[in-house]
Design a protein around this motif. Structure first.
Motif, PDB file in Angstrom:
ATOM      1  N   UNK A  28       0.833  -1.204   0.000  1.00  0.00           N
ATOM      2  CA  UNK A  28       0.000   0.000   0.000  1.00  0.00           C
ATOM      3  C   UNK A  28       0.875   1.266   0.000  1.00  0.00           C
ATOM      4  N   UNK A  29       2.010   1.200   0.702  1.00  0.00           N
ATOM      5  CA  UNK A  29       2.945   2.328   0.714  1.00  0.00           C
ATOM      6  C   UNK A  29       3.484   2.569  -0.698  1.00  0.00           C
ATOM      7  N   UNK A  30       3.864   1.488  -1.395  1.00  0.00           N
ATOM      8  CA  UNK A  30       4.368   1.615  -2.765  1.00  0.00           C
ATOM      9  C   UNK A  30       3.286   2.172  -3.689  1.00  0.00           C
ATOM     10  N   UNK A  31       2.068   1.702  -3.533  1.00  0.00           N
ATOM     11  CA  UNK A  31       0.948   2.193  -4.339  1.00  0.00           C
ATOM     12  C   UNK A  31       0.724   3.687  -4.101  1.00  0.00           C
ATOM     13  N   UNK A  32       0.846   4.097  -2.841  1.00  0.00           N
ATOM     14  CA  UNK A  32       0.682   5.508  -2.496  1.00  0.00           C
ATOM     15  C   UNK A  32       1.780   6.354  -3.146  1.00  0.00           C
ATOM     16  N   UNK A  33       3.020   5.845  -3.125  1.00  0.00           N
ATOM     17  CA  UNK A  33       4.126   6.582  -3.766  1.00  0.00           C
ATOM     18  C   UNK A  33       3.823   6.809  -5.237  1.00  0.00           C
ATOM     19  N   UNK A  34       3.266   5.792  -5.917  1.00  0.00           N
ATOM     20  CA  UNK A  34       2.917   5.942  -7.335  1.00  0.00           C
ATOM     21  C   UNK A  34       1.829   7.004  -7.496  1.00  0.00           C
TER      22      UNK A  34
END
Length: 155
Positions: free
Chosen positions: A31-37
């Motif tokens: 979810x953190x990676x998705x948020x960064x995108x």
């Protein structure tokens, strides 16, 4: 400089705290990676490309447009605490079982996994409320393996 004024370094530093699946669990890290995108998807708006100068494998491109000023966005950690407390209160029996059978780390990861989607949904909403700022800049690019890579951005 344009990049530092975007508020991205501070945000990246805060988010990089959550990149360890051993502590936060796979779901939270994803979810953190998705948020960064998501941060980058809406970052630049109404971009218009002006003069382009190419010299061999180097190029400069003048651009104008708008960007979302994330320096005004606060990653509110109280949201995650509230979500965790609610989840823990609503799932005491199940969490106690996980704690007894698998230990504290498994218990913590279960809590992080449960609250991650809702937490980052709230954070994505906050991004959309960021102020828009006019952007004028020059992108410096370099050709590597038949692709143009942005090497720097200047005002």
């Amino acid at each position: 400089a344009v990049v530092s004024s975007l508020g991205l370094e501070k945000m990246e530093a805060q988010l990089s705290l959550y990149d360890n699946p051993e502590i936060y669990g796979k779901v939270f890290v994803e979810e953190t990676e998705s948020f960064k995108k998501a941060v980058f998807e809406d970052l630049f708006q109404d971009i218009e490309i002006g003069d382009i100068e190419v010299d061999g494998d180097q190029a400069t491109v003048k651009i104008t447009g708008k960007f979302l000023d994330y320096s005004s966005v606060q990653l509110d950690t109280s949201i995650i605490t509230d979500l965790q407390n609610t989840f823990i209160n609503d799932n005491k029996d199940e969490l106690l079982k996980v704690y007894k059978e698998e230990g504290m780390r498994a218990y913590q990861i279960k809590v992080y996994d449960a609250v991650a989607p809702q937490y980052y949904a709230e954070m994505k909403k906050a991004l959309k409320e960021a102020n828009t700022t006019d952007l004028t800049g020059t992108f410096n690019l370099e050709k590597k393996d038949d692709q143009w890579i942005i090497t720097s951005i200047a005002d």
